[in-house]
Write an enzyme that holds these catalytic residues in place. Structure first.
Site, short mmCIF file in Angstrom:
data_model
loop_
_atom_site.label_atom_id
_atom_site.label_comp_id
_atom_site.label_asym_id
_atom_site.label_seq_id
_atom_site.Cartn_x
_atom_site.Cartn_y
_atom_site.Cartn_z
CE LYS A 211 55.80 48.89 23.50
NZ LYS A 211 54.76 47.87 23.36
CG ASN A 212 52.17 49.90 25.27
OD1 ASN A 212 52.70 49.48 24.24
ND2 ASN A 212 52.28 49.29 26.44
CB CYS B 6 52.39 36.59 24.14
SG CYS B 6 53.09 37.99 24.94
NE ARG C 251 49.18 40.07 25.99
CZ ARG C 251 49.98 41.04 25.52
NH1 ARG C 251 51.18 40.74 25.07
NH2 ARG C 251 49.58 42.29 25.52
CG ASP D 23 53.16 46.99 30.72
OD1 ASP D 23 53.02 45.76 30.71
OD2 ASP D 23 52.62 47.75 29.89
NE ARG E 230 58.01 43.68 20.51
CZ ARG E 230 56.97 42.94 20.83
NH1 ARG E 230 57.14 41.74 21.30
NH2 ARG E 230 55.74 43.40 20.70
C1 EPZ Z 1 48.16 46.22 26.89
O1 EPZ Z 1 47.99 44.90 26.39
C2 EPZ Z 1 49.62 46.59 26.72
N1 EPZ Z 1 49.96 46.52 25.31
C3 EPZ Z 1 50.51 45.68 27.55
O2 EPZ Z 1 51.85 46.14 27.44
C4 EPZ Z 1 50.08 45.73 29.01
O3 EPZ Z 1 50.83 44.80 29.76
C5 EPZ Z 1 48.60 45.41 29.13
O4 EPZ Z 1 47.81 46.30 28.27
C6 EPZ Z 1 48.05 45.56 30.54
O5 EPZ Z 1 48.24 46.87 30.99
C7 EPZ Z 1 49.75 47.57 24.51
O6 EPZ Z 1 49.21 48.59 24.88
C8 EPZ Z 1 50.23 47.46 23.10
P1 EPZ Z 1 44.76 43.71 28.31
P2 EPZ Z 1 46.53 44.31 26.20
O7 EPZ Z 1 43.79 43.34 27.23
O8 EPZ Z 1 45.56 45.39 25.91
C9 EPZ Z 1 42.80 39.59 29.61
C10 EPZ Z 1 54.15 45.97 27.12
O9 EPZ Z 1 55.06 45.39 27.78
N2 EPZ Z 1 42.06 39.61 28.33
O10 EPZ Z 1 44.52 44.97 29.06
O11 EPZ Z 1 46.62 43.20 25.24
C11 EPZ Z 1 44.27 39.43 29.40
O12 EPZ Z 1 44.64 38.09 29.17
C12 EPZ Z 1 52.83 45.30 26.84
O13 EPZ Z 1 54.30 47.11 26.64
C13 EPZ Z 1 41.10 38.67 28.07
O14 EPZ Z 1 40.83 37.77 28.89
O15 EPZ Z 1 46.22 43.75 27.65
C14 EPZ Z 1 44.81 40.01 30.68
O16 EPZ Z 1 44.71 39.06 31.71
C15 EPZ Z 1 52.84 43.86 27.20
N3 EPZ Z 1 40.43 38.72 26.88
C16 EPZ Z 1 43.84 41.15 30.98
O17 EPZ Z 1 42.66 40.84 30.22
C17 EPZ Z 1 40.67 39.69 25.95
O18 EPZ Z 1 40.01 39.70 24.90
C18 EPZ Z 1 44.33 42.54 30.61
O19 EPZ Z 1 44.91 42.51 29.30
C19 EPZ Z 1 41.63 40.66 26.23
C20 EPZ Z 1 42.32 40.60 27.43
#
Ligand code: EPZ
Length: 423
Positions: A24-25, A118, A123, A310, A402
């Site tokens: 999915k991701n 969320c 996030r 995850d 989902r």
């Molecule tokens: C992706 O989310 C995945 N979602 C998430 O899977 C997964 O948990 C996550 O990556 C981490 O591996 C999809 O691919 C659709 P990040 P993403 O930006 O990209 C911080 C699931 O269960 N951050 O890599 O949104 C953030 O808060 C889902 O399938 C900022 O500070 O995660 C976190 O601490 C849930 N500013 C870290 O970075 C930003 O602009 C990593 O988040 C963006 C992120």
């Protein structure tokens, strides 16, 4: 909203073969990236999940035409005449933010709703915005929307994409997708290295993009004038596979997984081995066997190739039944512990201290009514329920739907006893 619940009767011992669905991701950002090439894009093997449907609706709402037939999804991006990511759709799924970079590159402007709250914690999207600004985009926030203009076209730039918790998966996807059509060369430092980002980069290359450093934290992109539509197959879902591995462990069972890439799961396999679980690679997947004894181990989540956030909840469910104490530390989403209270209702012995959870192994888990809160936390409750004594009711199964295709059918076929009810 469908309010389905699962009734899970345990304990069971899983035994058999499961075919893992595709990721999915990986699919979501690739679906968004088809915006970059006008024409008919054909994606094979997308999982049949509500998040994928929501992305289809989002693409339809901006002017594309999506069509799903069996295993094939056609996304016709000939017309993209409404570069607007509506709050009503994006609030349902954070990955809606993935259309921002592609829309900006294709249309020169985009307006996309800020994603909502969320259950796994705050996030932000500042890294996405910063990366696009570095390429010359003018971006402001208005009425809950990110309003972006490319001001006569995006320009290549050297962009540092690190944030307080390391790299960002979807920010890398957004910036990479925009950079492929920007004028000149872009270097992304601190790019996310997750296999889903690599799959997107490979897909973009197939569309005609020029990208080097794929899979590494430094991506170099030579902008091209246009991309062509593609036919592409998505990678297997490493998190779904990892979830089934934990289900085998918690039930002291044995499973064979097909369509599983163990090379995408090295950190999880390393932990399984330190828990004294046998995992072997096979031609198209792997085999796992747990012969009764689970050793405690410590886990810290980190960006890829580190241990994936995850899978944190599902591993916690297993470690509840281990011999000894484990410490689980969450370094990506420090508040991603909604499952702790629910697992405790099933007689797990857990203590949360900030971003750490101390898991003291118990002999058995006991069934209870529990509440699914987010996708992976819910999966952990299913894993625990398979091993728990009695009938566990998991409420709010839509969270599981989902991200897991027919999870009850797949698990029932290998010995689980899960019934779905509508309430
Ligand atoms: C992706 O989310 C995945 N979602 C998430 O899977 C997964 O948990 C996550 O990556 C981490 O591996 C999809 O691919 C659709 P990040 P993403 O930006 O990209 C911080 C699931 O269960 N951050 O890599 O949104 C953030 O808060 C889902 O399938 C900022 O500070 O995660 C976190 O601490 C849930 N500013 C870290 O970075 C930003 O602009 C990593 O988040 C963006 C992120």
């Amino acid at each position: 909203m469908a309010m389905d619940v699962f009734k899970i009767t345990g304990p069971v011992k899983l035994d058999g073969t499961i075919t893992v669905s595709n990721s999915k991701n990986a699919a979501l950002p690739i679906m968004a990236a088809t915006i970059l090439a006008g024409g008919k894009n054909i994606l094979h093997g997308l999982p049949n999940l509500s998040d994928i449907e929501v992305m289809c609706r989002l693409l339809d709402s901006i002017g594309c035409k999506t069509e799903v037939a069996n295993d094939t999804t056609v996304i016709d991006t000939t017309s993209v005449d409404n570069p607007f990511g509506d709050y009503e759709i994006v609030r349902k799924m954070r990955a809606g933010i993935c259309i921002l970079g592609p829309l900006l590159a294709r249309c020169g402007k985009a307006q996309v709703s800020m994603p909502g709250g969320c259950a796994i914690g705050y996030r932000p999207v500042d890294i996405h915005i910063r990366g696009l600004q570095e390429m010359g985009a003018k971006i402001e926030l208005k009425n809950g929307y990110i309003v972006a203009h490319s001001n006569g076209g995006l320009k290549g730039a050297n962009i540092f994409l690190g944030g307080p918790f390391g790299s960002s998966v979807l920010a890398t996807a957004n910036v990479l997708s925009a950079a492929v059509l920007a004028k000149g060369k872009t270097v992304i430092e601190y790019a996310a290295c997750e296999p889903e980002v690599t799959d997107l980069a490979n897909c973009l290359v197939k569309m005609g993009a020029k990208i080097t450093g794929i899979g590494s934290p430094q991506l170099t992109i030579e902008g091209v004038k246009e991309l062509k539509p593609i036919e592409y197959s998505i990678i297997p879902d490493r998190i779904e596979a990892g979830t089934f591995l934990t289900a085998a462990v918690a039930t002291r069972g044995r499973l064979k997984l097909k369509n599983c890439r163990l090379d995408h799961l090295m950190a999880a396999v390393d932990k399984l081995r330190s828990m004294r679980i046998a995992v072997e690679e096979t031609a198209d997947g792997c085999e796992i066997a747990c012969n009764g004894h689970i050793e405690a181990t410590d886990i810290t989540t980190l960006p890829y190739p580190g241990f994936p956030t995850d899978l944190q909840a599902q591993f916690m469910a297993c470690l509840c039944l281990a011999k000894g104490n484990s410490v689980i530390t969450e370094k990506i989403f420090p508040d991603r512990f909604m499952h702790v209270a629910e697992l405790s209702r099933m007689a797990a012995n857990l203590r949360k201290e900030g971003p750490h959870v101390i898991v003291s192994g118990v002999d058995k888990l006991i069934a209870a009514p529990v509440m699914a809160s987010d996708l992976r936390a819910s999966a952990a409750l299913v894993v625990a329920a398979l091993a728990a004594h009695g009938e566990t009711i998991v409420n709010r199964v839509y969270h599981i739907d989902r991200g897991y295709e027919k999870i009850e059918e797949k698990l029932n076929a290998v010995g689980a006893n899960i019934q779905r009810f509508s309430v």
